[in-house]
Write a protein that holds these residues in place. Structure first.
Motif, PDB file in Angstrom:
ATOM      1  N   CYS A  12       0.674  -1.207  -0.026  1.00 37.11           N
ATOM      2  CA  CYS A  12      -0.076   0.025  -0.069  1.00 37.11           C
ATOM      3  C   CYS A  12       0.735   1.314   0.101  1.00 37.11           C
ATOM      4  O   CYS A  12       1.839   1.190   0.436  1.00 37.11           O
ATOM      5  N   LYS A  41       5.207  -3.457   1.939  1.00 41.13           N
ATOM      6  CA  LYS A  41       4.918  -4.404   0.996  1.00 41.13           C
ATOM      7  C   LYS A  41       5.447  -5.745   1.294  1.00 41.13           C
ATOM      8  O   LYS A  41       6.375  -5.801   2.023  1.00 41.13           O
ATOM      9  N   ALA A  54      -1.658  -7.000   1.128  1.00 39.76           N
ATOM     10  CA  ALA A  54      -1.206  -5.743   1.296  1.00 39.76           C
ATOM     11  C   ALA A  54      -1.822  -5.053   2.825  1.00 39.76           C
ATOM     12  O   ALA A  54      -0.845  -4.470   3.190  1.00 39.76           O
ATOM     13  N   TYR A  88      -0.384  -2.714  -5.896  1.00 38.92           N
ATOM     14  CA  TYR A  88      -0.652  -1.632  -4.657  1.00 38.92           C
ATOM     15  C   TYR A  88      -2.065  -1.027  -4.724  1.00 38.92           C
ATOM     16  O   TYR A  88      -2.808  -0.938  -5.850  1.00 38.92           O
TER      17      TYR A  88
END
Length: 138
Positions: A12, A41, A54, A88
Motif C-alpha cells: 500500500c 509491501k 497488502a 498496490y
C-alpha cells in the motif's frame, strides 16, 4: 513455485490527513536488510488475495491498521534475477502505532514531495503521483 513464475507481492501507499500544504502525509518504511526506503509491501501467502496481503503487510511492517481504497499501478521488476509483480492500493492509516520489528526499523511520515525524494527505488516514485491522482489531489 517454479523459478520462472513471478514472485507475487502486494502493498500500500499508506497515507494520513495532515495540516500541511498537501493536506496529507505518506508513510515510508526503512528496511535495514536492504537499507532502503519503500512503501510497505510483501509476498502473498498461499491462498491469500493480493488485497488481503497488502493490508496484512501494512500491519506487520508498520503496526498500523489501514482502510484500503483505490488500486494503484502494479510494479513489475526483477528481484534477485526473478520477475516480481507487486500490486498496490492507496490506503489511509486509521489506527495503531509504529513499533520496530524484524523487517522495518524506521517509519517516516513525509509530504508527497519529500516521499518522492526519500524513496530509494525509482519504480516507487510514480506511486506517489498515482496516490495523489486517486485522491483527486493531483
Amino acid at each position: 513455485m517454479r523459478s520462472s513464475e513471478p514472485i507475487r507481492a502486494a502493498g500500500c501507499v499508506l497515507w494520513r490527513r495532515a495540516a500541511s500544504e498537501d493536506g496529507l502525509q505518506i508513510a515510508l518504511v526503512h528496511r535495514p536488510k536492504y537499507d532502503d526506503w519503500s512503501h510497505p509491501k510483501g509476498k502473498l501467502k498461499r491462498g491469500e488475495s493480493a488485497l488481503a496481503a497488502a493490508v496484512r503487510e501494512v500491519a506487520e511492517e508498520t503496526g498500523l491498521d489501514c482502510r484500503p481504497g483505490a488500486p494503484l499501478p502494479t510494479a513489475h521488476y526483477l528481484a534477485n534475477g526473478r520477475p516480481k509483480t507487486v500490486r498496490y492500493w492507496a490506503a489511509e492509516a486509521v489506527a495503531g502505532a509504529f513499533v520496530v520489528n524484524g523487517e522495518v526499523d524506521r517509519l517516516r511520515w513525509c509530504s508527497p514531495a519529500d516521499a518522492r525524494d526519500l524513496l530509494t527505488h525509482e519504480r516507487d516514485r510514480p506511486l506517489v503521483d498515482a496516490l495523489l491522482a486517486a485522491l483527486h489531489l493531483a
